[in-house]
Design a protein around this motif. Structure first.
Motif, PDB file in Angstrom:
ATOM      1  N   GLN A  38       0.788  -1.274  -0.021  1.00 32.72           N
ATOM      2  CA  GLN A  38       0.008  -0.126   0.220  1.00 32.72           C
ATOM      3  C   GLN A  38       0.792   1.357   0.079  1.00 32.72           C
ATOM      4  O   GLN A  38       0.452   2.364   0.793  1.00 32.72           O
ATOM      5  N   LEU A  87     -11.381  -8.163  -1.704  1.00 32.68           N
ATOM      6  CA  LEU A  87     -10.807  -8.336  -0.664  1.00 32.68           C
ATOM      7  C   LEU A  87     -10.833  -9.850   0.024  1.00 32.68           C
ATOM      8  O   LEU A  87     -11.191 -10.154   1.037  1.00 32.68           O
ATOM      9  N   PHE A  89      -9.106 -13.558  -0.042  1.00 28.30           N
ATOM     10  CA  PHE A  89      -7.674 -14.412  -0.180  1.00 28.30           C
ATOM     11  C   PHE A  89      -8.128 -16.103  -0.278  1.00 28.30           C
ATOM     12  O   PHE A  89      -7.350 -16.648   0.162  1.00 28.30           O
ATOM     13  N   ALA A  97      -9.088 -19.272   3.366  1.00 27.52           N
ATOM     14  CA  ALA A  97      -8.197 -18.068   3.274  1.00 27.52           C
ATOM     15  C   ALA A  97      -7.372 -18.271   4.098  1.00 27.52           C
ATOM     16  O   ALA A  97      -7.212 -17.367   5.474  1.00 27.52           O
TER      17      ALA A  97
ATOM     18  N   ALA B 149     -12.777  -4.911   6.832  1.00 28.22           N
ATOM     19  CA  ALA B 149     -12.351  -4.496   5.433  1.00 28.22           C
ATOM     20  C   ALA B 149     -11.436  -3.463   5.166  1.00 28.22           C
ATOM     21  O   ALA B 149     -10.817  -3.311   4.069  1.00 28.22           O
ATOM     22  N   TYR B 152      -7.847  -4.087   5.655  1.00 29.39           N
ATOM     23  CA  TYR B 152      -7.565  -5.641   5.329  1.00 29.39           C
ATOM     24  C   TYR B 152      -6.165  -6.164   5.746  1.00 29.39           C
ATOM     25  O   TYR B 152      -6.053  -7.309   6.159  1.00 29.39           O
ATOM     26  N   THR B 153      -5.102  -5.460   5.409  1.00 29.45           N
ATOM     27  CA  THR B 153      -3.696  -6.134   5.457  1.00 29.45           C
ATOM     28  C   THR B 153      -3.435  -6.313   6.828  1.00 29.45           C
ATOM     29  O   THR B 153      -2.872  -7.257   7.058  1.00 29.45           O
ATOM     30  N   GLN B 156      -5.274  -9.632   7.552  1.00 30.90           N
ATOM     31  CA  GLN B 156      -5.003 -10.767   6.667  1.00 30.90           C
ATOM     32  C   GLN B 156      -4.026 -11.394   7.393  1.00 30.90           C
ATOM     33  O   GLN B 156      -3.571 -12.539   7.189  1.00 30.90           O
ATOM     34  N   LEU B 186     -10.754 -12.959   4.203  1.00 29.97           N
ATOM     35  CA  LEU B 186      -9.317 -12.614   4.187  1.00 29.97           C
ATOM     36  C   LEU B 186      -8.619 -13.765   4.840  1.00 29.97           C
ATOM     37  O   LEU B 186      -7.378 -13.819   4.685  1.00 29.97           O
TER      38      LEU B 186
END
Lengths: 130, 218
Positions: A38, A87, A89, A97, B149, B152-153, B156, B186
């Motif tokens: 990001q 979003l 995975f 996921a 959401a 999310y990183t 995750q 996720l």
């Protein structure tokens, strides 16, 4: 994601990498930036310009390759591309996921193009980080 | 003109120190956890309740990251075996180097757990490896059910996700099913525990997980 920190690190690393080669100027720097980091590329370019001032990297073009995500499912081993728009995975193989990110999570200084003192042009053999 | 192939991780400085931290923590046979969340989600309160429940046979130390003050360290000083407050100034996340420096002041061999309470921030901590064994992410009910959401990183990468302050579910519009739906896409690896440090709900599950993870890394 800390574009100024990244920019400083890039400048430090290219100057260090240039030191054995009688470099007078670095004209281009190529980096791979995983989309999952990001990084705001516009911010990185601005920060790089500021950090490079007064160094061998001043005026260098910063070429950013955006690297898409690649995941390896920890359950069934399948490699796939996560759907970031959703979003998701989720593994298309088993529906879980639970992944290891094998691409799209890196920030890699790939190469630099340099001008040297008058010397025959040479290609330096790749040096991989261990 | 010449092209020099470099092929080098730009974040190598932090990652190298993180790897060294991981080696040191592995040799000490304790479980190191990186607690990450937004400010005010209840990290410190959770630790206040957790550490006594882990028992005296598993002493805990805490590294607390905040921009300013020693308030969290003061709260934990009578509960944890050791507490180190790391004031980052304007730094919005802890770094591996800050953790490495803090580790030098700890007697790691007598610890069962090392809790690293990261700076309250749902963005940057996700990207900076500290050398921990497990990433613990907290989401509190007052923050809203859309944060998985939006950030999310962080979710995750979590090894466990704790929904805190669930005693407030009856007074706030919070849809747990929205969180679970987002997590199903996720991260199905991380257990999702609904807990309340205030009422004790879910704490046994959290403690059980901690002991299981510690056994797994020893």
């Amino acid at each position: 994601m800390h574009e100024a920190t990244l920019a400083m690190a890039i400048v430090e690393q290219v100057v260090e990498a240039a030191s054995p080669h009688q470099v007078t100027r670095i004209s281009e720097i190529e980096i791979d930036v995983g989309v999952l980091k990001q990084v705001v590329c516009e911010s990185l370019l601005l920060a790089f310009e500021a950090c490079a001032a007064g160094t061998l990297a001043e005026g260098a073009v910063l070429k950013i390759n955006e690297i898409p995500p690649v995941a390896a499912c920890q359950e069934c081993g399948k490699e796939f591309t996560p759907d970031l728009a959703e979003l998701s995975f989720v593994c298309p193989g088993c529906g879980k996921a639970s992944v290891t990110l094998i691409g799209g999570d890196e920030i890699l200084l790939r190469s630099m193009t340099c001008e040297q003192n008058d010397a025959p042009a040479a290609t330096v053999a790749p040096r991989k980080e261990t | 003109m010449m092209k020099v192939q470099v092929v080098q991780n730009v974040l190598k400085a932090n990652d190298a120190v993180a790897a060294a931290n991981r080696r040191i923590l592995g040799e000490a046979k304790l479980l190191a956890l990186n607690l990450m969340s937004s400010p005010g989600s209840g990290k410190t309160t959770l630790l206040e309740k957790t550490i006594p429940m882990l028992g005296s046979a598993c002493p805990s130390a805490v590294l607390v990251g905040d921009l300013q003050t020693t308030r969290d360290a003061e709260r934990l000083s009578s509960i944890a075996t050791d507490v180190v407050q790391i004031n980052t100034g304007t730094g919005c996340h802890l770094s591996a180097t800050q953790v490495a420096e803090a580790l030098t002041g700890l007697d790691l061999g007598r610890l069962g757990f090392l809790f690293i309470e990261n700076v309250g921030n749902m963005v940057c901590p996700a990207d900076f490896d500290l050398g921990e064994h497990r990433k613990v992410v907290l989401l509190s009910v007052p923050e809203g059910d859309d944060k998985v959401a939006k950030y999310y990183t962080l979710f995750q990468r979590a090894d466990i996700i704790l929904l805190t302050k669930v005693e407030l579910l009856s007074v706030l519009d919070f849809r747990i099913d929205r969180v679970q739906d987002d997590l199903a896409k996720l991260n199905t690896r991380a257990p999702f525990i609904q807990l309340s440090a205030k009422t004790g709900q879910g704490m046994d599950q959290w403690i059980t997980w901690l002991h299981q993870q510690r056994a797994a890394v020893r």
